[in-house]
Design a protein around this motif. Structure first.
Motif, short mmCIF file in Angstrom:
data_model
loop_
_atom_site.label_atom_id
_atom_site.label_comp_id
_atom_site.label_asym_id
_atom_site.label_seq_id
_atom_site.Cartn_x
_atom_site.Cartn_y
_atom_site.Cartn_z
N LEU A 74 0.83 -1.22 0.00
CA LEU A 74 0.00 0.00 0.00
C LEU A 74 0.86 1.26 0.00
CD1 LEU A 74 -2.76 -1.15 2.50
CD2 LEU A 74 -2.94 -0.99 -0.01
N GLN A 75 2.08 1.17 0.48
CA GLN A 75 3.02 2.29 0.45
C GLN A 75 3.72 2.41 -0.90
OE1 GLN A 75 5.50 1.03 3.75
NE2 GLN A 75 4.52 2.47 5.15
N GLY A 76 3.50 1.46 -1.78
CA GLY A 76 4.17 1.45 -3.08
C GLY A 76 5.59 0.91 -3.01
N LYS A 77 5.94 0.24 -1.91
CA LYS A 77 7.30 -0.28 -1.72
C LYS A 77 7.44 -1.76 -2.07
CE LYS A 77 8.24 2.95 2.05
NZ LYS A 77 8.47 3.06 3.50
N ARG A 78 6.33 -2.44 -2.32
CA ARG A 78 6.37 -3.88 -2.60
C ARG A 78 5.51 -4.16 -3.83
NH1 ARG A 78 7.54 -8.64 -0.43
NH2 ARG A 78 8.32 -7.72 1.50
N GLN A 79 6.07 -4.95 -4.74
CA GLN A 79 5.33 -5.33 -5.94
C GLN A 79 4.97 -6.81 -5.96
OE1 GLN A 79 7.33 -3.97 -9.48
NE2 GLN A 79 7.29 -1.84 -8.80
N MET A 80 5.67 -7.61 -5.18
CA MET A 80 5.40 -9.04 -5.10
C MET A 80 5.38 -9.44 -3.63
SD MET A 80 7.60 -10.61 -8.24
CE MET A 80 6.78 -12.17 -8.03
N PHE A 81 4.67 -10.51 -3.33
CA PHE A 81 4.54 -10.96 -1.94
C PHE A 81 5.36 -12.23 -1.72
CE2 PHE A 81 0.88 -8.37 -2.86
CZ PHE A 81 0.79 -7.58 -1.74
N SER A 82 5.98 -12.30 -0.54
CA SER A 82 6.75 -13.49 -0.19
C SER A 82 6.05 -14.31 0.90
CB SER A 82 8.15 -13.10 0.29
OG SER A 82 8.07 -12.33 1.47
N ILE A 83 4.97 -13.79 1.45
CA ILE A 83 4.22 -14.50 2.48
C ILE A 83 3.57 -15.75 1.89
CG2 ILE A 83 3.78 -12.57 4.05
CD1 ILE A 83 1.17 -12.05 2.53
N PRO A 84 3.40 -16.78 2.70
CA PRO A 84 2.73 -17.98 2.19
C PRO A 84 1.22 -17.75 2.08
CG PRO A 84 3.25 -18.26 4.51
CD PRO A 84 3.85 -16.94 4.09
N PHE A 85 0.62 -18.44 1.11
CA PHE A 85 -0.82 -18.40 0.92
C PHE A 85 -1.40 -19.76 1.28
CE2 PHE A 85 0.09 -15.44 -2.90
CZ PHE A 85 0.15 -14.34 -2.08
N ASP A 86 -2.63 -19.75 1.74
CA ASP A 86 -3.38 -20.98 1.99
C ASP A 86 -4.79 -20.74 1.46
OD1 ASP A 86 -4.36 -23.43 2.86
OD2 ASP A 86 -4.60 -22.78 4.93
N TYR A 87 -4.94 -20.96 0.17
CA TYR A 87 -6.27 -20.81 -0.41
C TYR A 87 -6.68 -22.11 -1.06
CZ TYR A 87 -3.50 -19.52 -4.59
OH TYR A 87 -2.59 -19.47 -5.62
N HIS A 88 -7.97 -22.35 -1.07
CA HIS A 88 -8.51 -23.61 -1.56
C HIS A 88 -9.63 -23.31 -2.55
CE1 HIS A 88 -6.38 -25.78 1.64
NE2 HIS A 88 -6.56 -24.65 2.30
N GLY A 89 -9.64 -24.06 -3.63
CA GLY A 89 -10.68 -23.91 -4.63
C GLY A 89 -10.68 -25.13 -5.53
N THR A 90 -11.50 -25.06 -6.55
CA THR A 90 -11.53 -26.14 -7.54
C THR A 90 -10.23 -26.09 -8.34
OG1 THR A 90 -12.51 -24.78 -9.26
CG2 THR A 90 -14.04 -25.89 -7.73
N PRO A 91 -9.89 -27.15 -9.04
CA PRO A 91 -8.70 -27.10 -9.89
C PRO A 91 -8.76 -25.93 -10.89
CG PRO A 91 -9.37 -29.37 -9.60
CD PRO A 91 -10.45 -28.52 -8.98
N PHE A 92 -9.94 -25.66 -11.45
CA PHE A 92 -10.06 -24.56 -12.39
C PHE A 92 -9.81 -23.22 -11.69
CE2 PHE A 92 -12.45 -21.31 -14.72
CZ PHE A 92 -11.89 -21.46 -15.99
N GLN A 93 -10.41 -23.02 -10.52
CA GLN A 93 -10.17 -21.78 -9.77
C GLN A 93 -8.69 -21.60 -9.47
OE1 GLN A 93 -12.84 -22.56 -6.48
NE2 GLN A 93 -14.32 -21.04 -7.21
N LEU A 94 -8.04 -22.65 -9.02
CA LEU A 94 -6.61 -22.56 -8.70
C LEU A 94 -5.79 -22.19 -9.92
CD1 LEU A 94 -6.30 -25.64 -6.31
CD2 LEU A 94 -6.40 -23.22 -5.66
N THR A 95 -6.16 -22.72 -11.07
CA THR A 95 -5.47 -22.37 -12.32
C THR A 95 -5.64 -20.89 -12.63
OG1 THR A 95 -5.71 -24.60 -13.19
CG2 THR A 95 -5.34 -22.85 -14.80
N VAL A 96 -6.86 -20.40 -12.48
CA VAL A 96 -7.14 -18.98 -12.75
C VAL A 96 -6.40 -18.11 -11.74
CG1 VAL A 96 -8.95 -17.20 -12.76
CG2 VAL A 96 -9.35 -19.40 -13.90
#
Length: 177
Positions: A74-96
Motif C-alpha cells: 500500500l506504500q508502493g514499496k512492494r510489488q510481489m509478496f513473499s508471504i505464504p498463501f493458503d487458499y482452496h478452490g476447484t482445480p479450475f479456480q486454482l489455475t485462474v
C-alpha cells in the motif's frame, strides 16, 4: 474439499491510513483479504463457510508478517509478496488464481487474456466466476483484470477499491501515500 477442522484461524484488522480491511490466515498462510471498509461479519461469515468447526482468534502478533507486506504494498514499496498463501478452490479456480499472479505489477489483463493464458479461450465467463471467488484480494491481484474494452468491471472489494489499487500501481497515488 479437504477437512480442515480443529484448527485455529487467525485474523486481524489491517488499518493503514485510509485503508481498512480484515485479513485471515491459517497455520499454512494467508487465506483471506477482506473488502475495504466492510464489517467484521463479512470476514467471519467467510471463515465459517470455508473453515467450519475451526476457532477464529484475533492475533495481531501472528498476523504481523502479513500486515507488514500488505502495508509495504500500500506504500508502493512492494510489488510481489513473499508471504505464504493458503487458499482452496476447484482445480479450475486454482489455475485462474495462479494466472492472476502472472499479471505484472502495474499492468492489466482482460478476462479474455486470462482465458487464453490458461488455454481455455472459450471459458471467459467461467474465468470471471473464478476470479470473483478469489479469497485473497490484493495478493492474488484480481484487481488487475478489466473488461476487454478497457472498462473496470466487478470486484469483491468494490470498484472504488479496485480503482485505488490500480492507481497505486500506476503511481497515481504515490503522492497520497
Amino acid at each position: 474439499m479437504e477437512s480442515r477442522t480443529n484448527a485455529i484461524i487467525y485474523w486481524t484488522l489491517l488499518a493503514y491510513k485510509e485503508w481498512s480491511f480484515y485479513i485471515v490466515a491459517s497455520e499454512k498462510g494467508l487465506s483471506y483479504v477482506g473488502s475495504q471498509q466492510k464489517p467484521f461479519e463479512e470476514m467471519s461469515e467467510w471463515v465459517t463457510r470455508r473453515f467450519p468447526g475451526n476457532e477464529l482468534v484475533q492475533d495481531d502478533e501472528k498476523m504481523a508478517s502479513y500486515v507488514q507486506e500488505l502495508i509495504e504494498y500500500l506504500q508502493g514499496k512492494r510489488q510481489m509478496f513473499s508471504i505464504p498463501f493458503d487458499y482452496h478452490g476447484t482445480p479450475f479456480q486454482l489455475t485462474v488464481w495462479k494466472a492472476l499472479c502472472e499479471i505484472p505489477y502495474g499492468q492489466t489483463w482482460s478476462y479474455s487474456d486470462i482465458a487464453t493464458y490458461i488455454q481455455k479461450p472459450a471459458a471467459v465467463r467461467a474465468v470471471g466466476t473464478a476470479i470473483g471467488a478469489n479469497p485473497i484480494l490484493i495478493t492474488v491481484p484480481c484487481h488487475r483484470v478489466i473488461g476487454k474494452n478497457g472498462t473496470l468491471t466487478g470486484y469483491r472489494g468494490g470498484l472504488e477499491m479496485k480503482t485505488r489499487l490500480l492507481n497505486l500501481e500506476s503511481g497515481k497515488l504515490a503522492q497520497e501515500l
